[in-house]
Design a protein around this motif. Structure first.
Motif, short mmCIF file in Angstrom:
data_model
loop_
_atom_site.label_atom_id
_atom_site.label_comp_id
_atom_site.label_asym_id
_atom_site.label_seq_id
_atom_site.Cartn_x
_atom_site.Cartn_y
_atom_site.Cartn_z
N UNK A 160 37.13 67.53 22.67
CA UNK A 160 38.33 67.18 24.11
C UNK A 160 37.43 66.87 25.21
N UNK A 161 36.48 65.85 25.14
CA UNK A 161 35.58 65.52 26.12
C UNK A 161 36.36 64.42 27.19
N UNK A 162 36.49 64.84 28.39
CA UNK A 162 36.98 63.92 29.55
C UNK A 162 35.80 63.55 30.64
N UNK A 163 35.58 62.57 30.98
CA UNK A 163 34.59 62.15 31.92
C UNK A 163 35.37 61.06 33.09
N UNK A 164 35.19 61.74 34.32
CA UNK A 164 35.76 61.27 35.22
C UNK A 164 34.68 60.68 36.19
N UNK A 165 35.05 59.32 37.08
CA UNK A 165 34.03 58.94 38.06
C UNK A 165 34.92 58.77 39.29
N UNK A 166 35.03 59.84 40.10
CA UNK A 166 36.07 59.80 41.18
C UNK A 166 37.38 60.02 40.42
N UNK A 167 38.44 59.09 41.07
CA UNK A 167 39.75 59.23 40.15
C UNK A 167 39.52 58.46 38.99
N UNK A 168 38.73 57.53 38.63
CA UNK A 168 38.64 56.90 37.27
C UNK A 168 38.37 57.65 36.11
N UNK A 169 39.24 57.75 35.20
CA UNK A 169 39.18 58.30 33.77
C UNK A 169 38.31 57.40 32.86
N UNK A 170 37.01 57.58 32.78
CA UNK A 170 36.10 56.72 31.84
C UNK A 170 36.63 57.01 30.36
N UNK A 171 36.40 58.50 30.15
CA UNK A 171 36.64 59.08 28.88
C UNK A 171 37.98 60.05 29.04
N UNK A 172 38.84 59.74 27.94
CA UNK A 172 40.07 60.55 28.30
C UNK A 172 40.48 61.51 27.07
N UNK A 173 40.18 62.87 27.00
CA UNK A 173 40.42 63.89 26.21
C UNK A 173 40.01 63.46 24.81
N UNK A 174 38.63 63.21 24.55
CA UNK A 174 38.23 62.41 23.17
C UNK A 174 37.67 63.37 22.47
N UNK A 175 38.14 63.46 21.06
CA UNK A 175 37.50 64.45 20.13
C UNK A 175 36.94 63.47 18.96
N UNK A 176 35.84 63.60 18.39
CA UNK A 176 35.25 62.83 17.51
C UNK A 176 33.93 63.30 16.73
N UNK A 177 33.96 63.16 15.31
CA UNK A 177 32.91 63.90 14.75
C UNK A 177 32.13 62.56 14.03
N UNK A 178 30.73 62.67 14.31
CA UNK A 178 29.79 61.79 13.57
C UNK A 178 28.86 62.48 12.69
N UNK A 179 28.41 62.27 11.60
CA UNK A 179 27.81 62.88 10.45
C UNK A 179 26.37 62.50 10.53
N UNK A 180 25.52 63.41 9.89
CA UNK A 180 24.21 62.94 9.80
C UNK A 180 23.96 61.55 8.62
N UNK A 181 23.03 60.96 9.12
CA UNK A 181 22.68 59.73 8.30
C UNK A 181 23.78 58.50 8.31
N UNK A 182 24.59 58.66 9.20
CA UNK A 182 25.81 57.68 9.51
C UNK A 182 25.05 56.54 10.19
N UNK A 183 25.37 55.39 9.98
CA UNK A 183 25.37 54.13 10.97
C UNK A 183 26.72 54.21 11.74
N UNK A 184 27.01 54.66 12.83
CA UNK A 184 28.17 54.76 13.31
C UNK A 184 28.33 53.72 14.67
N UNK A 185 29.49 53.09 14.56
CA UNK A 185 29.73 51.88 15.57
C UNK A 185 30.85 52.40 16.43
N UNK A 186 30.47 52.25 17.79
CA UNK A 186 31.65 52.31 18.84
C UNK A 186 32.09 50.84 19.35
#
Length: 375
Positions: A22-48
């Motif tokens: 449930x990660x949110x990141x704001x810069x002032x009024x701007x919401x850069x990340x909005x209530x984000x939940x995500x799992x990444x596993x060991x040895x993964x090659x994970x792309x955003x």
């Protein structure tokens, strides 16, 4: 001997290496990340993956420790990493610019972080030797960065990032500075190195082909949210929204209204006076519900005559032809004005093109060729 498939995300007993909760990141009024939940596993090659400004670099900067979440928490191996400063995290970041020291040799660039960590000299020699071998740079150890190519500089930056054996390596658009051919070769090198070291890689890219090539899973992002997380194959063949279907690869989107016509089968009413299209969907749609049929161009056949047993067949006129060497894409206008792309492989070196501009052609596809999406 059967090879085990690497899919820890399908195993409920596996604990993720990285957890965004449930990660949110704001810069002032701007919401850069909005209530984000995500799992990444060991040895993964994970792309955003996502367009500029979708929040993927902000996620990476939070993992590296350059930004802190406004709300929610990020765990690495079960530990909340918010209080851990960047230099104490088992995380390394490889920047787009590579940030090599111009006055130091390739060897010294790789050894730099190890020397600062008070590693004994013999161990440093061994470790740098390992990294040079891994990235096939042994012959260039004494050269300075300006004396080697862009692709080699990229490998030096990678060797330096991996030298301290981080649990997690973050790669920010790592191949952006390379030309197309070198990029392709380097993608496979990256995969090879990731596999050999077993390090978890998280790559940020806006290049869908790159994400699809290197990643075990891809997270497609938009406006600070993850829209879909899946293997490249699932993202391509079973997108969960029009946004994902449209963002990945080439696609035809036909808007219409759904009419159930049997078990998992639907008719799609799309243009007045035209017969409906037929589609199969595990997702249920109610009668009259707006839907979008997403079909990849390679799944649409083009022919001079109507295919007798096709689930879907529609006549149109060739508007445009794109010759791409290995493929030809035909842009065909349907009676209602919609343009559908159909792709054919150019299997012969010199073949007379079957259709040309203004030709009347038939397009056909099966009921299972497309994906029926609500939005």
């Amino acid at each position: 001997m059967t090879q085990t498939v690497f899919a820890p995300w399908d195993d409920p007993s596996k604990k993720p290496l990285i957890r965004f909760d449930c990660v949110t990141k704001r810069f002032g009024d701007f919401v850069a990340i909005d209530d984000l939940s995500l799992d990444i596993f060991e040895q993964e090659f994970f792309a955003l993956l996502g367009p500029s400004g979708c929040g993927k670099t902000t996620m990476m900067r939070m993992l590296a420790g350059f930004e802190a979440p406004t709300e929610g928490k990020i765990e690495l191996a079960g530990q909340d990493i918010a209080p851990v400063p960047p230099n104490k995290r088992a995380v390394n970041m490889m920047f787009q610019s590579y940030a090599l020291f111009p006055h130091l040799s390739v060897y010294e660039n790789i050894a730099f972080g190890l020397r600062r960590g008070d590693m004994p000299k013999n161990d440093i020699d061994d470790r740098v030797g390992e990294m040079l071998k891994l990235t096939r740079l042994e012959k260039f150890a004494r050269r300075k960065p300006h004396q080697i190519s862009g692709g080699q500089r990229q490998r030096v930056a990678l060797a330096r990032s991996l030298a301290k054996a981080p649990k997690l390596l973050l790669l920010d658009e790592p191949l952006g500075a390379l030309d197309a051919k070198l990029r392709q070769a380097t993608q496979f090198e990256l995969m090879d190195i990731q596999e050999k070291t077993g390090t978890t890689f998280v790559i940020v890219t806006h290049d869908q082909e790159e994400a699809m090539t290197v990643a075990s899973r891809v997270a497609v992002m938009d406006e600070g949210r993850v829209i879909q997380v899946a293997t490249p194959e699932r993202i391509y063949e079973a997108p969960n929204s029009v946004y994902v279907a449209d963002f990945i690869g080439d696609v035809n989107i036909i808007k219409g209204t759904a009419k159930p016509s049997g078990s998992d089968r639907y008719e799609i009413l799309h243009t007045d006076g035209q017969p409906p299209f037929s589609a199969v969907s595990e997702t249920s749609f109610s009668e009259g519900q707006t839907c979008h049929l997403a079909i990849r161009p390679e799944k649409v056949s083009i022919s001079a005559d109507r295919t007798a047993d096709a689930d879907n067949a529609v006549q149109g006129k060739v508007l445009d032809i794109a010759y791409l060497g290995n493929l030809s894409t035909y842009y065909v206008e349907l009676p209602g004005g919609q343009v559908i792309k159909a792709q054919t492989a150019n299997t012969r070196r010199v073949s007379r093109r079957g259709f040309t501009w203004e030709d009347s052609v038939w397009l056909s596809w099966t009921a299972t060729a497309g994906v029926l999406l609500a939005e």
